[in-house]
Each structure stands twice: as structure tokens, then as C-alpha cells.
Design a protein around this motif. Structure first.
Motif, PDB file in Angstrom:
ATOM      1  N   VAL A  69       7.788 125.056  27.486  1.00 49.71           N
ATOM      2  CA  VAL A  69       6.581 124.397  26.975  1.00 49.71           C
ATOM      3  C   VAL A  69       6.786 124.144  25.487  1.00 49.71           C
ATOM      4  N   LYS A  70       6.849 122.864  25.137  1.00 51.05           N
ATOM      5  CA  LYS A  70       7.055 122.494  23.734  1.00 51.05           C
ATOM      6  C   LYS A  70       5.711 122.099  23.144  1.00 51.05           C
ATOM      7  N   ILE A  71       5.323 122.795  22.089  1.00 54.95           N
ATOM      8  CA  ILE A  71       4.022 122.520  21.475  1.00 54.95           C
ATOM      9  C   ILE A  71       4.252 121.998  20.064  1.00 54.95           C
ATOM     10  N   TYR A  72       3.836 120.784  19.846  1.00 53.25           N
ATOM     11  CA  TYR A  72       4.017 120.167  18.531  1.00 53.25           C
ATOM     12  C   TYR A  72       2.979 120.680  17.551  1.00 53.25           C
ATOM     13  N   LYS A  73       3.458 120.999  16.342  1.00 53.41           N
ATOM     14  CA  LYS A  73       2.548 121.439  15.289  1.00 53.41           C
ATOM     15  C   LYS A  73       1.808 120.220  14.750  1.00 53.41           C
ATOM     16  N   ILE A  74       0.547 120.411  14.511  1.00 55.43           N
ATOM     17  CA  ILE A  74      -0.227 119.289  13.966  1.00 55.43           C
ATOM     18  C   ILE A  74       0.112 119.115  12.484  1.00 55.43           C
ATOM     19  N   GLU A  75       0.300 120.231  11.805  1.00 54.78           N
ATOM     20  CA  GLU A  75       0.576 120.176  10.358  1.00 54.78           C
ATOM     21  C   GLU A  75       2.073 120.064  10.093  1.00 54.78           C
ATOM     22  N   THR A  76       2.733 119.182  10.779  1.00 53.86           N
ATOM     23  CA  THR A  76       4.173 119.101  10.580  1.00 53.86           C
ATOM     24  C   THR A  76       4.523 118.373   9.281  1.00 53.86           C
ATOM     25  N   SER A  77       5.581 118.862   8.646  1.00 54.25           N
ATOM     26  CA  SER A  77       5.949 118.303   7.347  1.00 54.25           C
ATOM     27  C   SER A  77       6.531 116.899   7.480  1.00 54.25           C
ATOM     28  N   ASN A  78       7.053 116.606   8.656  1.00 53.38           N
ATOM     29  CA  ASN A  78       7.694 115.301   8.843  1.00 53.38           C
ATOM     30  C   ASN A  78       6.755 114.251   9.407  1.00 53.38           C
ATOM     31  N   PHE A  79       5.466 114.523   9.295  1.00 55.20           N
ATOM     32  CA  PHE A  79       4.455 113.666   9.889  1.00 55.20           C
ATOM     33  C   PHE A  79       4.662 112.180   9.569  1.00 55.20           C
ATOM     34  N   ARG A  80       4.930 111.886   8.316  1.00 56.70           N
ATOM     35  CA  ARG A  80       5.085 110.479   7.927  1.00 56.70           C
ATOM     36  C   ARG A  80       6.325 109.843   8.540  1.00 56.70           C
ATOM     37  N   ASN A  81       7.334 110.656   8.663  1.00 55.91           N
ATOM     38  CA  ASN A  81       8.588 110.196   9.252  1.00 55.91           C
ATOM     39  C   ASN A  81       8.412 109.728  10.708  1.00 55.91           C
ATOM     40  N   LEU A  82       7.462 110.384  11.393  1.00 52.09           N
ATOM     41  CA  LEU A  82       7.271 110.097  12.815  1.00 52.09           C
ATOM     42  C   LEU A  82       6.898 108.636  13.050  1.00 52.09           C
ATOM     43  N   ARG A  83       6.101 108.104  12.127  1.00 48.56           N
ATOM     44  CA  ARG A  83       5.603 106.736  12.286  1.00 48.56           C
ATOM     45  C   ARG A  83       6.739 105.737  12.465  1.00 48.56           C
ATOM     46  N   LYS A  84       7.830 105.983  11.744  1.00 43.63           N
ATOM     47  CA  LYS A  84       8.989 105.092  11.779  1.00 43.63           C
ATOM     48  C   LYS A  84       9.531 104.930  13.210  1.00 43.63           C
ATOM     49  N   TYR A  85       9.377 106.012  13.996  1.00 41.27           N
ATOM     50  CA  TYR A  85       9.915 106.002  15.350  1.00 41.27           C
ATOM     51  C   TYR A  85       8.896 105.493  16.373  1.00 41.27           C
ATOM     52  N   ILE A  86       7.663 105.335  15.936  1.00 39.25           N
ATOM     53  CA  ILE A  86       6.633 104.873  16.874  1.00 39.25           C
ATOM     54  C   ILE A  86       6.349 103.394  16.641  1.00 39.25           C
ATOM     55  N   GLU A  87       6.226 103.047  15.355  1.00 39.12           N
ATOM     56  CA  GLU A  87       5.978 101.638  15.025  1.00 39.12           C
ATOM     57  C   GLU A  87       7.181 100.820  15.474  1.00 39.12           C
ATOM     58  N   GLY A  88       6.900  99.675  16.085  1.00 41.93           N
ATOM     59  CA  GLY A  88       7.999  98.814  16.524  1.00 41.93           C
ATOM     60  C   GLY A  88       8.382  99.103  17.965  1.00 41.93           C
ATOM     61  N   ASP A  89       7.786 100.125  18.572  1.00 39.47           N
ATOM     62  CA  ASP A  89       8.022 100.399  19.982  1.00 39.47           C
ATOM     63  C   ASP A  89       6.929  99.682  20.777  1.00 39.47           C
ATOM     64  N   PRO A  90       7.318  98.714  21.610  1.00 43.47           N
ATOM     65  CA  PRO A  90       6.311  97.922  22.329  1.00 43.47           C
ATOM     66  C   PRO A  90       5.421  98.756  23.242  1.00 43.47           C
ATOM     67  N   ARG A  91       5.873 100.006  23.558  1.00 42.00           N
ATOM     68  CA  ARG A  91       5.058 100.848  24.447  1.00 42.00           C
ATOM     69  C   ARG A  91       3.846 101.436  23.738  1.00 42.00           C
ATOM     70  N   PHE A  92       3.912 101.478  22.417  1.00 52.61           N
ATOM     71  CA  PHE A  92       2.827 102.133  21.667  1.00 52.61           C
ATOM     72  C   PHE A  92       2.242 101.175  20.635  1.00 52.61           C
ATOM     73  N   LYS A  93       1.059 100.647  20.973  1.00 52.00           N
ATOM     74  CA  LYS A  93       0.426  99.684  20.066  1.00 52.00           C
ATOM     75  C   LYS A  93      -0.838 100.292  19.473  1.00 52.00           C
ATOM     76  N   ASN A  94      -1.381  99.634  18.457  1.00 51.41           N
ATOM     77  CA  ASN A  94      -2.600 100.087  17.780  1.00 51.41           C
ATOM     78  C   ASN A  94      -2.526 101.576  17.443  1.00 51.41           C
ATOM     79  N   ILE A  95      -1.524 101.917  16.666  1.00 45.32           N
ATOM     80  CA  ILE A  95      -1.284 103.320  16.349  1.00 45.32           C
ATOM     81  C   ILE A  95      -2.313 103.821  15.336  1.00 45.32           C
TER      82      ILE A  95
END
Ligand SMILES: Nc1ncnc2c1ncn2[C@@H]1O[C@H](COP(=O)(O)OP(=O)(O)OP(=O)(O)O)[C@@H](O)[C@H]1O
Ligand SMILES: [Mg+2]
Length: 245
Positions: A69-95
Motif C-alpha cells: 500500500v503506497k500512500i502519497y504524502k500531501i505535504e511532499t516537497s516535490n509538489f511543484r515538480n509533479l505538475r510537469k508530469y501531469i500537464e501535457g498528458d491528454p488523460r488528465f485535463k483541467n488540473i
């Protein structure tokens, strides 16, 4: 009877419960509660890994099967970095710009990626369920969790190379995904065979950064193998991946 989710119901050990409570909030407990109601989780047994972005637990489901069971921390330090991997993915819109929403999207993304990769025949942990920031997947290991190649190398490097080439070819040509963080840290040695993990950051091959991530993956693999005496140029690795198509 109160329907309020209680962490005491899912973690028996007090010390483990305290660690959990220092990192995770009530919403995470509620997510576990919902997964438990569906049978995916009975309880969390112990921590396998406490990383920057997530904690991974050995858990049992209601049928008594081991689960990771992998539980993601909400207060992760790399939070901003994550956006780079989500934006531009056609599966995930209106982020959303909300931290929690993005982390939950990340857990969903890892689930979806694992599903796609498993469908393409890539050896990854099978994903079973997700809810909010919690992902339930196949436990890779026997009594103890399998270790990453970094700590427990597969010493037949020719075999390892062939395996990785085949897996990357399936990823790219069948699942149409680029892992994006492929290295000796994210490949487990399970009974002498590699299992690729940590697929949250994987992006579709159509993603604007896909090529950059692919090059980095190849480079990581090449330098890991080089350190162990197997010299392959980046061009050679790319050709071998094409041939394995
Ligand atoms: N399905 C699994 N079965 C067994 N062990 C696992 C599984 N998934 C992860 N692990 C263990 O947990 C560790 C961390 O997992 P993972 O790489 O997915 O998280 P992470 O995002 O890299 O965490 P961080 O980067 O914050 O350390 C792995 O190195 C491995 O030891
Ligand atoms: Mg990792």
C-alpha cells in the motif's frame, strides 16, 4: 456505532500508528476505511519504505493476502515538480492547483500507468485499487519485500540488460508510456527477476517531455550497467530497444 474512520482499526502497533499520524491526515484514514469496506485492505502491518513522496506499507487484504500500500504524502516537497508530469498528458485535463487534488491525481496516475503497463505485459506490481492518495498493489516479495537492484543486484548483467530492453520496448511500443525514473532504485530483484516499480511519473509517448524523459531513462540504465562492466552506448541501447519491438 460511529462510522467515523479510526486508524486504530487499521494499524495495531502504537509506534507505527504514531508515525502514520505524524505524516497523514484524517482524509487518508477515511480513504483506507473505504478501501477496507471493499475488502482491499484489512490492516497495515509495517512500513517497507519511508520516502520523500510516499510511504509504502506491507498490508493484508480481507482474504489474508499480502499487499503493498503506497500512500502519497500531501505535504511532499516535490509538489511543484509533479505538475510537469501531469500537464501535457491528454488523460488528465483541467488540473486543479490544490495540493491535495494534485497528489490524489498522482496516485490515480500511478494506478492507471500500472494498469496500462501490466496490460502491455510489462512486469510491474499489479494495481488493485486506489482511493484519494492511497494505492493498493501487488506485494513484490515473499516474507520480506524484494529489494531494489541498488541494494540487491541481479549479477547476470547480460540477462538483466536483455530483460530491461524487452520491458522498455513493451512500455514504449505497446503501453505507449515512458517510465521517466528508470534506475537501479526503481527496479526490484524478485527471485532473480526484475520488477519495475514507481510508475507515477510515467508519461505517454505523446507528452511534450517524453523524449527528454526517455533519454534520461536510457542514460541511467547505461551508466548503471557501465558501473558493472557492461558497456553499451546510448545509440546501441536505442537500437536494441527498436529491435525488441
Ligand atoms: N509493490 C511493491 N512491493 C514491495 N515493495 C514495494 C512495492 N512498491 C514499492 N516497494 C518498496 O518501497 C520502496 C519505495 O517505493 P517507490 O519507489 O514506488 O516510492 P518512491 O516514490 O520512490 O518513494 P520516494 O522516492 O519518496 O522514496 C521501493 O524501493 C520498495 O522497497
Ligand atoms: Mg522509487
Amino acid at each position: 456505532m460511529s462510522t467515523k474512520a479510526r486508524i486504530e482499526d487499521y494499524i495495531k502497533d502504537e509506534k507505527l500508528r504514531n508515525t502514520f499520524s505524524q505524516v497523514f491526515d484524517y482524509t487518508t484514514v477515511a480513504a483506507i476505511h473505504e478501501l477496507a469496506a471493499k475488502g482491499f485492505i484489512d490492516h497495515l502491518e509495517h512500513i517497507i519504505s519511508t520516502g520523500k513522496e510516499a510511504h509504502v506499507y506491507l498490508a493484508f487484504d480481507k482474504a489474508g493476502k499480502k499487499r503493498a500500500v503506497k500512500i502519497y504524502k500531501i505535504e511532499t516537497s516535490n509538489f511543484r515538480n509533479l505538475r510537469k508530469y501531469i500537464e501535457g498528458d491528454p488523460r488528465f485535463k483541467n488540473i486543479s492547483s490544490d495540493r491535495r487534488d494534485i497528489i490524489c491525481l498522482w496516485a490515480r496516475k500511478e494506478y492507471k500507468n500500472l494498469e496500462k503497463l501490466a496490460d502491455a505485459g510489462v512486469r510491474v506490481p499489479l494495481p488493485y485499487a486506489f482511493n484519494q492518495n492511497v494505492l493498493v498493489m501487488e506485494f513484490i516479495g515473499n516474507d520480506a519485500a524484494a529489494m531494489p537492484l541498488k541494494e540487491d543486484p541481479i549479477t547476470d548483467f547480460d540477462f538483466l540488460y536483455e530483460f530491461i530492453i524487452k520491458e522498455v520496448a513493451k512500455m514504449i511500443y505497446h503501453a505507449k508510456l515512458v517510465h521517466g525514473d528508470l534506475s537501479e532504485y526503481n527496479i526490484l530483484n524478485f527471485e532473480g527477476k526484475p520488477v519495475i516499480i514507481d510508475c507515477g511519473q510515467a508519461v505517454t509517448t505523446a507528452h511534450p517531455h517524453a523524449m527528454e524523459f526517455f533519454q534520461r531513462d536510457i542514460k541511467n540504465i547505461s551508466s548503471y550497467l557501465a558501473k558493472n562492466g557492461l558497456k553499451k552506448s546510448l545509440e546501441e541501447i536505442k537500437q536494441d530497444i527498436k529491435k525488441a519491438r
